[in-house]
Design a protein around this motif. Structure first.
Motif: not given
Length: 298
Positions: A138-153, A100-104
């Motif tokens: 681990w997985l979310a950071l590897c997606c190299m996102p421009d926007y990171l949204i965290l709920d009670e992270p 789902f994430y081309p920049a992974f």
């Protein structure tokens, strides 16, 4: 930039969002705080495209989020209750995210193996809650996102891993300009990482400012009055007052210098301005003593 304008979302007549307006500057770390039921998680589900607002707009980088696959490929999220397939291993979920994430980044995935030290062949549902949260990061950071949204992270993480995770997130903010929105009840922790804060209640964002502005607009003072003066002058604009011995503690909605000028008229023996914590600001912005812990006599 994340922008929400006059967003409304109703469930069976109940307005979970009631005209919410929010603006998250690009490259900032924005803390969204509020009591239980304020609408924080509902707002986050709009930002991740799970819900569609009934009214208003929800946009990231000027584009509407709903049904925008290209935009959502730049957004990674870790909800409070992280979803994974029941029989999946860490590597299975990695392959799912990678689709789902081309920049992974596989390079980063391999590097973070050393940080999280979790066997990628383990079934996720057999991991502890804290280890599952580590996998989510681990997985979310590897997606190299421009926007990171965290709920009670960092709920469920031990203190060392909390520091490690925040170090990784803040590294992305500094090096890649990642925009982070984080909702948490751990206000002490948010105080260390956020540069902007929004306070939400009853489906609305009551105020949003930089953390420095919030702390400059409210002050806590410890005051000792001259002999013979034991009560607080009624004309002072005080949000909350308490007393221990001769020391009065006052919360005032103004800067420290302005508050000291107001008190100087009464020639106090001592005036000491003390910085407010984000937790104290949160309590008094939401109603002062009326929102504080109440004593119940049985």
């Amino acid at each position: 930039m994340i922008e929400v304008k006059d967003a409304v979302k109703r469930f069976d007549g109940f307005a979970a969002l009631d005209g919410a307006t929010l603006s998250v500057p690009a490259g900032s770390v924005y803390g969204l705080v509020g009591p239980n039921g304020a609408g924080k998680s509902t707002l986050i589900r709009h930002l991740t495209g799970i819900y569609r607002q009934d009214e208003g707009t929800v946009a990231i980088n000027g584009q509407p989020v709903w049904e925008n696959a290209a935009l959502k490929a730049r957004v990674a999220a870790i909800p409070d209750d992280w979803y994974y397939f029941l029989q999946s291993t860490v590597r299975d979920m990695m392959c799912f995210y990678r689709g789902f994430y081309p920049a992974f980044s596989m390079e980063r995935y391999e590097a973070l193996k050393e940080v999280f030290a979790i066997d990628e062949k383990r079934v996720i549902r057999r991991l502890s809650k804290g280890m599952q949260k580590q996998v989510a990061f681990w997985l979310a950071l590897c997606c190299m996102p421009d926007y990171l949204i965290l709920d009670e992270p960092v709920d469920g993480l031990d203190p060392v891993m909390r520091r490690q995770v925040w170090s990784l997130v803040m590294g992305d903010v500094a090096e890649r300009g990642t925009t982070v929105l984080v909702s948490s009840h751990n206000l002490r922790e948010l105080e260390d990482v956020c540069d902007h804060v929004g306070i939400m209640d009853h489906g609305r964002v009551l105020l949003e400012r930089s953390l420095a502005q919030l702390q400059d607009n409210m002050v806590k003072l410890q005051v000792v009055w001259p002999d013979g003066m034991t009560e607080l002058p009624p004309e002072l604009p005080v949000l909350h007052a308490s007393k221990v011995g001769r020391i009065h503690t006052l919360i005032m909605r103004m800067g420290a210098q302005e508050a000291e000028r107001c008190l100087a008229v009464y020639s106090p023996l001592l005036v000491d301005a003390v910085p407010l914590t984000l937790e104290e600001i949160f309590i008094y912005e939401l109603g002062g003593a009326d929102y504080a812990v109440k004593d119940i006599v049985l």
